[in-house]
Design a protein around this motif. Structure first.
Motif, PDB file in Angstrom:
ATOM      1  N   TYR A  58       0.880  -1.294  -0.077  1.00 38.82           N
ATOM      2  CA  TYR A  58       0.101  -0.024   0.273  1.00 38.82           C
ATOM      3  C   TYR A  58       1.002   1.140  -0.004  1.00 38.82           C
ATOM      4  CZ  TYR A  58      -3.732  -3.232   1.061  1.00 38.82           C
ATOM      5  OH  TYR A  58      -4.573  -4.361   0.908  1.00 38.82           O
ATOM      6  N   LYS A  59       2.473   1.505  -0.091  1.00 39.32           N
ATOM      7  CA  LYS A  59       2.767   2.579  -0.025  1.00 39.32           C
ATOM      8  C   LYS A  59       3.963   2.509  -1.116  1.00 39.32           C
ATOM      9  CE  LYS A  59       2.123   3.290   4.468  1.00 39.32           C
ATOM     10  NZ  LYS A  59       3.264   2.648   5.181  1.00 39.32           N
ATOM     11  N   GLY A  60       3.676   1.770  -2.165  1.00 44.86           N
ATOM     12  CA  GLY A  60       4.427   1.763  -3.481  1.00 44.86           C
ATOM     13  C   GLY A  60       5.928   1.477  -3.751  1.00 44.86           C
ATOM     14  N   VAL A  61       6.393   1.736  -4.171  1.00 41.94           N
ATOM     15  CA  VAL A  61       7.987   1.095  -4.136  1.00 41.94           C
ATOM     16  C   VAL A  61       9.368   2.107  -4.955  1.00 41.94           C
ATOM     17  CG1 VAL A  61       7.249   0.681  -7.054  1.00 41.94           C
ATOM     18  CG2 VAL A  61       8.836  -1.099  -5.874  1.00 41.94           C
ATOM     19  N   TYR A  62      10.295   2.097  -4.525  1.00 39.32           N
ATOM     20  CA  TYR A  62      11.496   2.530  -5.218  1.00 39.32           C
ATOM     21  C   TYR A  62      12.596   2.103  -4.852  1.00 39.32           C
ATOM     22  CZ  TYR A  62      12.372   3.182  -0.446  1.00 39.32           C
ATOM     23  OH  TYR A  62      13.038   3.466   1.096  1.00 39.32           O
ATOM     24  N   LEU A  63      13.223   2.321  -6.131  1.00 38.19           N
ATOM     25  CA  LEU A  63      14.300   1.548  -6.722  1.00 38.19           C
ATOM     26  C   LEU A  63      15.788   1.398  -5.631  1.00 38.19           C
ATOM     27  CD1 LEU A  63      14.634   1.861 -10.388  1.00 38.19           C
ATOM     28  CD2 LEU A  63      13.840   0.543  -9.372  1.00 38.19           C
ATOM     29  N   THR A  64      16.013   0.510  -5.243  1.00 40.32           N
ATOM     30  CA  THR A  64      17.420   0.353  -4.756  1.00 40.32           C
ATOM     31  C   THR A  64      18.697   0.743  -6.058  1.00 40.32           C
ATOM     32  OG1 THR A  64      18.150  -1.401  -5.657  1.00 40.32           O
ATOM     33  CG2 THR A  64      16.733  -1.281  -3.379  1.00 40.32           C
ATOM     34  N   SER A  65      19.629   1.084  -4.977  1.00 42.95           N
ATOM     35  CA  SER A  65      20.921   1.859  -6.308  1.00 42.95           C
ATOM     36  C   SER A  65      21.556   0.681  -6.994  1.00 42.95           C
ATOM     37  CB  SER A  65      22.304   2.474  -5.181  1.00 42.95           C
ATOM     38  OG  SER A  65      22.859   0.951  -4.506  1.00 42.95           O
ATOM     39  N   LYS A  66      21.033  -0.770  -6.803  1.00 47.37           N
ATOM     40  CA  LYS A  66      21.144  -1.502  -8.004  1.00 47.37           C
ATOM     41  C   LYS A  66      19.914  -1.131  -9.205  1.00 47.37           C
ATOM     42  CE  LYS A  66      21.395  -6.920  -7.770  1.00 47.37           C
ATOM     43  NZ  LYS A  66      20.679  -8.165  -7.291  1.00 47.37           N
ATOM     44  N   GLY A  67      19.011  -0.909  -8.202  1.00 50.67           N
ATOM     45  CA  GLY A  67      17.913  -1.157  -9.597  1.00 50.67           C
ATOM     46  C   GLY A  67      17.999   0.133  -9.776  1.00 50.67           C
ATOM     47  N   ILE A  68      18.524   1.521  -9.469  1.00 44.44           N
ATOM     48  CA  ILE A  68      18.821   2.660 -10.427  1.00 44.44           C
ATOM     49  C   ILE A  68      19.750   2.273 -11.186  1.00 44.44           C
ATOM     50  CG2 ILE A  68      19.746   4.889 -10.116  1.00 44.44           C
ATOM     51  CD1 ILE A  68      18.260   4.474  -7.481  1.00 44.44           C
ATOM     52  N   GLN A  69      20.537   1.512 -10.907  1.00 42.57           N
ATOM     53  CA  GLN A  69      22.219   1.297 -11.871  1.00 42.57           C
ATOM     54  C   GLN A  69      21.532   0.190 -13.079  1.00 42.57           C
ATOM     55  OE1 GLN A  69      25.532  -0.743 -10.867  1.00 42.57           O
ATOM     56  NE2 GLN A  69      25.767  -1.401 -12.556  1.00 42.57           N
ATOM     57  N   MET A  70      20.702  -0.309 -12.927  1.00 34.31           N
ATOM     58  CA  MET A  70      20.412  -1.170 -13.765  1.00 34.31           C
ATOM     59  C   MET A  70      19.180  -0.741 -14.564  1.00 34.31           C
ATOM     60  SD  MET A  70      18.289  -5.188 -13.777  1.00 34.31           S
ATOM     61  CE  MET A  70      16.906  -5.562 -14.906  1.00 34.31           C
ATOM     62  N   ALA A  71      18.047   0.558 -14.211  1.00 32.40           N
ATOM     63  CA  ALA A  71      17.020   0.894 -15.196  1.00 32.40           C
ATOM     64  C   ALA A  71      18.461   2.452 -16.007  1.00 32.40           C
ATOM     65  CB  ALA A  71      16.529   2.223 -14.225  1.00 32.40           C
TER      66      ALA A  71
END
Lengths: 220, 220
Positions: A58-71
């Motif tokens: 219910y709070k949504g989602v935000y990327l970790t640094s690993k996710g940001i790197q991949m994106a």
DNA sequence: ACGGATTTTTAGACTAGCTTAAAAATTAAT
DNA sequence: ATTAATTTTTAAGCTAGTCTAAAAATCCGT
């Protein structure tokens, strides 16, 4: 290795959080990916132990640094392919996105570095968007909306905010593209429309909706 | 539109029937695709109403003209991408296959025709294999196995039969590639090995297994 | 033409990703 | 602060593609 779908989710979260500042919510991701909110919840739960993002019910989602790197790497690949398509294969700027959307999923680090070199390490894609380097750094630029220019000011088109095909084709028709020289002849206060000289041709009238979506670099 | 897996199956059947003459059997397809025979049977049953091939239980499978056309287009795409990787991005001939295996699944007819034009309508890929044109026609060539040459004969390397990485790297080491000039100095009857001048350098000895896998064009 | 080896198919079950419908939680309005 | 609207999650079920184990069919040697 991440599947194509995983990559699509990560990129969607990246784009949404970048645009909205703050966590990406389920509905926004569903809309972005043309899928249902239920599918998104499902996927977020299944992916949440892969460390790409923080997800709280219910709070949504935000990327970790690993996710940001991949994106960021996906964005890099997407934009480099767009440059290839436009510069080498002569595709128009409204055609490159869909194909790059497929090409960005090709897996090979060497490929992308060689492609980058082949293209001469471009800093911007065919829409003027910055291409992150191999370390994920974007080269920013001092740009303004065309709508912010006053009567008499000149600029060079360096990018577009809106990537919609119809919009880009409309610009083609107006002979506006990256590098086009524009000069504001008049501003209509009532609707914020602008009378514009394009490459020193006779003046054309552009609506606020259009000028708001064109980025320029100011010119003396 | 066909999925990537569908395309992989069609291409596998094409390659196997081409090599073996006659229907492709379940085990061969399974081996080619690194999957189980059960999966293959399953898939053949599920795909058999899509008109790509004829399948009869226990009798194997062969492509319809629709299937052949699809396979040929895949081969065209694969080989054109290989040329791009080798000629434009400077990949070596043993590196191009794996990446082209991914790139061949990109969906866009315009893309492939533009790529073809950009590359100058090449007729052969980096291994010397012919590239079918948009209509599916292959340009054949009058070639011989290097092993068929007699003492004193000369030739130009135009292709390889085996595409194995180790083999190709061995050829790199010998400085044998497409266009290399070779001259048979001696043939050893006992093991069919050959003493060979490569680009007029001092002679090297090559085993039958190697010479059998090199195609040449005879030279006066 | 029989028996054994091999190949192929069936059966049952699994994962990734998707769907719709309904339930639960959160947010917003009076 | 309660109700109503919205958002999110759960539940159940679907398809594509995969697997292993076992059953069935075909092939092959004598």
């Amino acid at each position: 290795m991440a599947t194509q779908t995983e990559e699509d989710y990560i990129k969607a979260i990246f784009k949404i959080t970048e645009r909205n500042q703050g966590a990406a919510n389920t509905n926004a991701i569903a809309k972005y990916l043309n899928t249902s909110a239920a599918s998104v919840t499902d996927m977020l739960k299944r992916l949440s132990d892969k460390d790409y993002f923080h997800y709280e019910k219910y709070k949504g989602v935000y990327l970790t640094s690993k996710g940001i790197q991949m994106a960021t790497q996906l964005v890099r690949k997407h934009r480099l392919w767009e440059v290839f398509l436009a510069k080498k294969l002569d595709f128009s700027w409204e055609e490159v996105h869909d194909i790059a959307e497929q090409l960005e999923h090709i897996k090979s680090d060497t490929l992308i570095e060689k492609l980058d070199a082949f293209l001469g390490h471009p800093k911007y894609d065919p829409h003027g968007d910055p291409i992150p380097n191999a370390e994920g750094k974007f080269t920013l630029r001092n740009q303004f909306g065309l709508s912010t220019l006053s009567k008499g000011e000149k600029g060079i088109v360096v990018g577009v905010k809106e990537h919609d095909k119809d919009f880009l084709q409309y610009l083609n028709q107006l002979e506006i593209g990256l590098g086009t020289e524009v000069e504001v002849i008049d501003v209509v206060d009532f609707d914020h429309s602008i009378k514009l000289k394009i490459n020193n041709q006779e003046a054309t009238s552009l609506s606020y909706k259009v000028t708001k979506n064109i980025y320029i670099k100011k010119q003396a």
